[in-house]
Design a protein around this motif. Sequence first.
Motif, mmCIF file in Angstrom:
data_model
loop_
_atom_site.group_PDB
_atom_site.id
_atom_site.type_symbol
_atom_site.label_atom_id
_atom_site.label_comp_id
_atom_site.label_asym_id
_atom_site.label_seq_id
_atom_site.Cartn_x
_atom_site.Cartn_y
_atom_site.Cartn_z
ATOM 1 N N UNK A 60 16.451 -6.727 20.870
ATOM 2 C CA UNK A 60 17.229 -5.557 21.260
ATOM 3 C C UNK A 60 18.639 -5.671 20.700
ATOM 4 N N UNK A 61 19.035 -4.651 19.962
ATOM 5 C CA UNK A 61 20.369 -4.626 19.353
ATOM 6 C C UNK A 61 21.035 -3.314 19.751
ATOM 7 N N UNK A 112 7.427 -9.345 16.308
ATOM 8 C CA UNK A 112 7.682 -8.820 14.966
ATOM 9 C C UNK A 112 8.341 -7.445 15.042
ATOM 10 N N UNK A 113 8.949 -7.137 16.203
ATOM 11 C CA UNK A 113 9.587 -5.837 16.372
ATOM 12 C C UNK A 113 11.033 -5.995 16.814
ATOM 13 N N UNK A 140 11.843 -9.624 10.444
ATOM 14 C CA UNK A 140 11.234 -8.667 11.360
ATOM 15 C C UNK A 140 10.903 -7.401 10.565
ATOM 16 N N UNK A 141 9.611 -7.074 10.524
ATOM 17 C CA UNK A 141 9.174 -5.940 9.701
ATOM 18 C C UNK A 141 9.252 -4.605 10.430
ATOM 19 N N UNK A 142 8.990 -4.611 11.721
ATOM 20 C CA UNK A 142 8.948 -3.365 12.472
ATOM 21 C C UNK A 142 10.285 -3.133 13.174
ATOM 22 N N UNK A 143 11.056 -2.184 12.665
ATOM 23 C CA UNK A 143 12.367 -1.880 13.218
ATOM 24 C C UNK A 143 12.348 -0.445 13.734
ATOM 25 N N UNK A 144 12.736 -0.262 14.982
ATOM 26 C CA UNK A 144 12.803 1.056 15.587
ATOM 27 C C UNK A 144 14.241 1.402 15.879
#
Length: 134
Positions: A63-64, A98-99, A125-129
Amino acid sequence: MKRKKHTSVDDEAQIDMTPMLDIVFIMLIFFIVTTSFVKEKALDVNRPEDSNANPNEPSKALSIRIDENGTITMAGREVDIRRVVANAQTFLANNNTDTAAIQADEDTEHGIVVEVMNQVKIAGIDKVSVLVKS
């Protein structure tokens, strides 16, 4: 002058509906034949596969948060943009994920958000939302 007596035949005037039904069916056939069926173009949605993970155990994602001033917060502490990769790699070492989820303020500059996304991808990390308020 002789008056004509009304008979029951004169009172019951009838309209022949056959020609009107013929016209309705001809119009129906015309509209069916002239209608063009076009396949609408749309985006393909990649839906996630059903995982065998325990539904009671929440998956942990990095979480960012980025505020309107561009201050980056990871794991409850402020982080410089140059240290995002190192902090993300530390998070990956401690957690099997990986998210990542980036929550940016609506007044944040887009360049900062894109730079954080790039740093997270460099960390592995490949999956970034990107989370937005609706």
